[in-house]
Design an enzyme around this catalytic site. Sequence first.
Site, short mmCIF file in Angstrom:
data_model
loop_
_atom_site.label_atom_id
_atom_site.label_comp_id
_atom_site.label_asym_id
_atom_site.label_seq_id
_atom_site.Cartn_x
_atom_site.Cartn_y
_atom_site.Cartn_z
N LYS A 193 -27.00 23.98 -6.11
CA LYS A 193 -27.83 24.20 -4.89
C LYS A 193 -27.76 23.11 -3.71
CE LYS A 193 -32.68 24.54 -3.47
NZ LYS A 193 -32.56 23.80 -2.33
N ARG A 194 -27.72 21.88 -4.29
CA ARG A 194 -27.47 20.67 -3.39
C ARG A 194 -26.07 20.59 -2.30
NH1 ARG A 194 -29.79 16.04 -3.76
NH2 ARG A 194 -27.82 15.07 -2.96
#
Length: 507
Positions: free
Chosen positions: A264-265
């Site tokens: 996600k980062r």
Amino acid sequence: MTEKRIRVRFAPSPTGPLHIGGVRTALYNYLFAKHYGGTFILRIEDTDQARYVEGAEEYIMNSLEWAGIKVDEGLREGGPFAPYRQSDRTEIYHHYSDELISRGDAYYAFDTPEELDRLRKESESRGETFNYGCITRMSMCNSLTLTAEEVNARLAANEHYVIRYRMPENEEIGFSDMIRGDMVVNSSTLDDKVLYKSDGMPTYHLANIVDDHLMEISHVIRGEEWLPSLPLHVMLYRSFGWEAPLFAHLPLLLKPTGKGKLSKRDGDKMGFPVFPLYWPYGETATGYREEGYFPEAFVNMLALLGWNPGTEQEIFSMEELIEAFSIDRVGKSGSRFDPEKAKWFNTRYFQMKSDDELVALFMPVVNEKGFKPSPVTLGRMISLVKERAAFVKDLWHETDFFFVAPESYDPEVVRKRWNADSPLQMKELLDVVAGAESFTSENLEKAVKEWIAGSPYNTGTILNLFRLLMVGASRGPHLFDIIELTGRDETLRRLENGIRRLSPSLS
RNA sequence: GGUCCAUUCGUCUAGUGGUUAGGACGUCAGGUUUUCAUCCUGGUAACAGGGGUUCGAUUCCCCUAUGGACUACCA
């Protein structure tokens, strides 16, 4: 292979939003099933109560639906092997773990988490990994080391226990994967995995094998992270005396740059979604749908990430993907996700949309801005600017000047184009435009160009200034098309305003 | 650390025991366009390294390197 009915499953855990790697796994399962006229099953693997996340099941089903991946059997659809949620099937697993115990292939273990933790730390301090398996199991607290009376007493006393698989010693376990071919692992390197947890739930390993067998799954297509536990699963099938399905382990999706798998980062950092849909719970995250991707483009992009048709075709409808898909054209190595290529796919699909389809999608945006063009007018605008856009949301930036007069003029263009002669030139132009008999693009162009031809001015100078006063910048489609759609009154107004605002000293 | 898996342009990939190693994205340069964008044309760029096997290896084998996954009473 096609003798047997093809039945595959996508089996996610509802622990949060499904990420695009998961969608790809679902997609490959779906394409494989449909290619052979088989069945695609959605099974929810929620045996970990602690990690269960509210809303995740819905999210998974909505994501598949948005992507056009149709579930044949599942939570919403039902089916002959219901229920399709593992937490609704707990009694079933108990029966099978008991069977394994009576066969001597599994055993009760009473070791406490604290004790195991201590042993792990101890091993770690020696630079080793504690392995609850053939060399250590006889020094642990379990039904192999305890007498039958002790075991029964502990069970009767409701003491916490787990059930572990008894991995055979020094046996070469051969197995095969449709993507990677044949492999061999020595069973002594494997540990005695927990099959049944002390909370009364099975672990993935047991539930997975039991359900795949009961649901008559023919092919297990899943992520590569499961490859190390494939020998265990093969042994489990053997212990039960069941025929194992065929396996295919998909390579992982990797970060666009740097090391490791997609997370996600990366999306946050590089500005692209890693989820199909907006996730509203907890840490919110945007999705491909919300960013304006078409589901067809999204699916096409994912399909080509790790699979290829062996031809140079790149644009595939779902039907074409189904037709062309085959497991043996899935690559072996992980694929870096490329946000640029994702955009390119959307551009291609955007260009394939009809003006009418785009009107339907864009009209709400325009209404939101406070304008109510007719569908016909909006359609004409879209047809003029369509090729310049990749997303519906780009359309506003490409058409705003049809609705709104310039509020300012690009200083760069003014500096370059606007000089002492400009006001006079534009005044003369204004007269020409005002005198045009019919206000169509073609006529206007003819009239303006005839005037320029008979004047000392050159076309580039005049038309660039004209554009500046109409649009406020150096952008947009064919100038005379803009003017026609803008209309006589508004065009004249923009010319007057422009002359006045750019030449305050002359007015 | 251990076990397993992988390795072709920057990226996604095609491909073969003998190819000018192909395509796409990106990028760069031209062209079209009154602008911007599109579009068209062209260019750039890869077989991880070392050993074998072979007349010949990018292709087959081994080693090394690098990357990845797993190593939970998570999936």
